[in-house]
Motif scaffolding. Sequence first.
Motif, short mmCIF file in Angstrom:
data_model
loop_
_atom_site.label_atom_id
_atom_site.label_comp_id
_atom_site.label_asym_id
_atom_site.label_seq_id
_atom_site.Cartn_x
_atom_site.Cartn_y
_atom_site.Cartn_z
N THR A 1 29.12 46.95 61.04
CA THR A 1 28.52 46.26 60.18
C THR A 1 27.74 44.88 60.11
OG1 THR A 1 28.96 44.54 57.46
CG2 THR A 1 30.65 44.77 59.72
N SER B 1 25.15 42.24 59.07
CA SER B 1 25.01 41.04 57.98
C SER B 1 23.88 39.96 58.24
CB SER B 1 26.47 40.64 57.97
OG SER B 1 27.00 40.92 57.29
N HIS C 1 30.33 57.99 60.37
CA HIS C 1 30.07 57.33 59.03
C HIS C 1 31.13 57.56 58.02
CE1 HIS C 1 27.22 56.49 56.04
NE2 HIS C 1 26.96 55.91 56.34
N VAL D 1 33.43 54.01 56.33
CA VAL D 1 33.05 53.44 54.64
C VAL D 1 34.35 52.69 54.52
CG1 VAL D 1 33.56 54.95 52.53
CG2 VAL D 1 31.32 54.75 54.43
N ASN E 1 35.94 49.87 56.12
CA ASN E 1 34.56 48.45 56.37
C ASN E 1 34.85 48.65 54.43
OD1 ASN E 1 31.74 48.01 56.38
ND2 ASN E 1 32.47 46.87 57.07
N ASN E 2 33.77 48.98 54.18
CA ASN E 2 33.66 48.71 52.36
C ASN E 2 34.77 49.24 51.29
OD1 ASN E 2 30.32 51.87 52.33
ND2 ASN E 2 31.16 49.08 52.78
N ASN F 1 37.51 46.39 53.04
CA ASN F 1 36.76 45.45 52.05
C ASN F 1 37.48 44.67 50.62
OD1 ASN F 1 34.52 42.35 52.79
ND2 ASN F 1 33.77 43.25 50.57
N GLN F 2 36.89 46.14 50.06
CA GLN F 2 37.43 46.33 48.43
C GLN F 2 38.71 45.63 48.00
OE1 GLN F 2 35.52 46.10 46.31
NE2 GLN F 2 36.50 46.05 43.81
N ALA G 1 30.46 39.74 50.77
CA ALA G 1 30.47 40.43 52.09
C ALA G 1 29.87 42.23 52.05
CB ALA G 1 32.38 40.36 53.07
N GLN G 2 30.35 42.97 50.77
CA GLN G 2 30.71 43.90 50.52
C GLN G 2 29.12 44.47 50.94
OE1 GLN G 2 31.55 46.50 50.63
NE2 GLN G 2 33.17 46.39 49.64
N THR G 3 28.89 45.98 50.86
CA THR G 3 28.18 46.68 51.54
C THR G 3 28.26 48.38 51.69
OG1 THR G 3 28.47 47.27 54.51
CG2 THR G 3 26.89 45.46 53.63
N GLY G 4 27.43 49.11 51.73
CA GLY G 4 27.37 50.40 52.07
C GLY G 4 27.02 51.48 50.51
N PRO G 5 27.51 52.50 50.70
CA PRO G 5 26.18 53.51 49.91
C PRO G 5 27.68 53.16 48.03
CG PRO G 5 28.86 54.59 50.82
CD PRO G 5 28.30 52.90 52.04
#
Lengths: 262, 262
Positions: free
Chosen positions: A110, A112, A160, A164, A167-168, A171-172, B210-214
Motif C-alpha cells: 500500500t 501513500s 490483488h 483487499v 489491507n482495505n 483497515n475498515q 488510511a483507507q484506499t482500494g476499490p
Amino acid sequence: MISVTLLGAGNVATHMFKAFSEAKGVEVKQWYNRTYSSISSYKNEVDIIDDLKQLKNADLYIIAVSDDCISSLSEALPFKNRLVAHTSGSVNIHDLDKKNNRAVFYPLQTFSKNTVLNFSEVPICIEVLEKENLKLLKSIAKALDCKTYKVNTEQRQTLHLAAVYINNFTNQLYRIAHEISDAQHLNFDILKPLILETAKKVQTISPYMAQTGPAKRNDKKTIKRHLKQIDNKEHKAIYELLTNSIKKTHGVPFSKSNPSKN
Amino acid sequence: MISVTLLGAGNVATHMFKAFSEAKGVEVKQWYNRTYSSISSYKNEVDIIDDLKQLKNADLYIIAVSDDCISSLSEALPFKNRLVAHTSGSVNIHDLDKKNNRAVFYPLQTFSKNTVLNFSEVPICIEVLEKENLKLLKSIAKALDCKTYKVNTEQRQTLHLAAVYINNFTNQLYRIAHEISDAQHLNFDILKPLILETAKKVQTISPYMAQTGPAKRNDKKTIKRHLKQIDNKEHKAIYELLTNSIKKTHGVPFSKSNPSKN
C-alpha cells in the motif's frame, strides 16, 4: 547500467522513482506525466517530460497510472518492440498494446503520498509474455533489494483480491474499532499496540495458529454480551459474520445461541 | 519495593511474571497456581505455591485466570482488606469478592505462549473502586514502563469489544487471505509485508485517512471482478459486507451494481 523510464505521477510512480534513485545498477532515464507540474519538482534529479514524442530509448518502460488508463497509454507509445510493464494487480497483461513486449511489475504494497516506506520490503510480482524478459525484470527488482515472485495473471489477480481483505477490509475493522472507542471517549492510541502486534504475530505463525478470542473458544457469554453492547446494525452484522467465520475455521460447533440466528 | 503476588498460570500471568522479574521497584513475592507443575519451572526464581493458605502479605494480588474463575478465586482468598486486581477486559470489577479492595489491571494486548513481547508496549487500563489505590497501580505499571489509562467498567468493556474487531476479526481476514492465496498455490509470504504496513500506517494516521482500494474509490469494475473470483459463499458475504461498510464510511453512493443487491 539498466535504464528505466517511468510513466505516471501517482503514489506507486513516486515511491518507485525514489527507490530507483537510490538503487545501484539502475537509472531512471526519463519520467513522463501528461501534467508536467505534477512531477516538475523533480526536474533537477531526472529528465521530466509531458510529451510521449520525447521518450528516449530505455530498457524498460514502467506504466504506473490508474488501471483505466493503462491500455490507452500503452497504445499511445510512439515505438514498438521495446519492453513495457504495467504495475497493476488487476489489469490483464494483454491490455498492454501488443506492439511492444509486455510485462507486469506489480509491487504488492500500500503506497501513500506521505508515508515513508522501505521499498526493499515490497514484494514484486512479475509476469511476462516472453520468457527472455524475466531476467531483466528480476535484475531491476534486485537492484531495489526487493524479493520477486513469478506469477501468472490468475495468481496476480488472486493476490490483488487477497490484498483487499488484508489491507482495505482490515483497515475498515480498525475504523470500526475507532468509531466504537470514540463513542466512549476513549483514546484510539490505547488500541494501536494491539493492531501492530496482531500484524506482527502472523509474520512468524499462521493466522490459523494465531487466532484467539471468544469465537474461537466458543465463549457464548462474551459473544452475547458483545452483541448487546453494539448499537450499530452494520457493526453487529460484521461481528456476527466474522464470529461465524472464525467458528467455522476452527470447527467450533454452531449452537442455538449462534448469533447468526438471533 | 512494591510486592506483587501473581495468581494463575496462563499467558497473561507468564508474560507479567517475566516483565515484573526485569522491572525495578517491584518484586514478585509469590506465584500461585492450583496446579503446581504448570509453573514449577520457575521455582528457582520465585516462591511457587499451590495452596492459597500459603499466601503471604503483598501490596497487590493479581488474579490472571480465565474469566469464569475470577469470582470464585477471589472468594477463596483467605484474607481481607488487601488490594486484589483482575486482568480481564470484560469481567465486572464487582465480580471480585468485596472483602478485599477491588481493582482491574487490564493489559490490552494479545499474549501467546511462544511470542516474545516487549511488555513496555502494552497499555494498562486501570479501574479502581477506591481512588486511593490508583497511585499504587500506576506505580506498578510505570515500573513495567507501560502507559496507563484510567477507565471505567463500560469503557473497559468497550475496549474489549474493539479489540475483538482489530485482533480476532482482523486475524480472520488474514486467514481468509491465506485460504484464497493457498488455493492458487501462492506463498503467503508475499502478503506479509502488506499486513505489517497496513498496521503501521494507522499508528500515525487515522484508519479513515488510511483507507484506499476499490470500495473507497467506488471502482465498480474491480468489485464486480473480485466477486466473480470468489467461490466461497462466506468469503463473498464478508467481501460484500465490508465493501458496503467502507462505502458508507466514505460517503460513496450506493448504486444498482451495489454488491449487496446481487
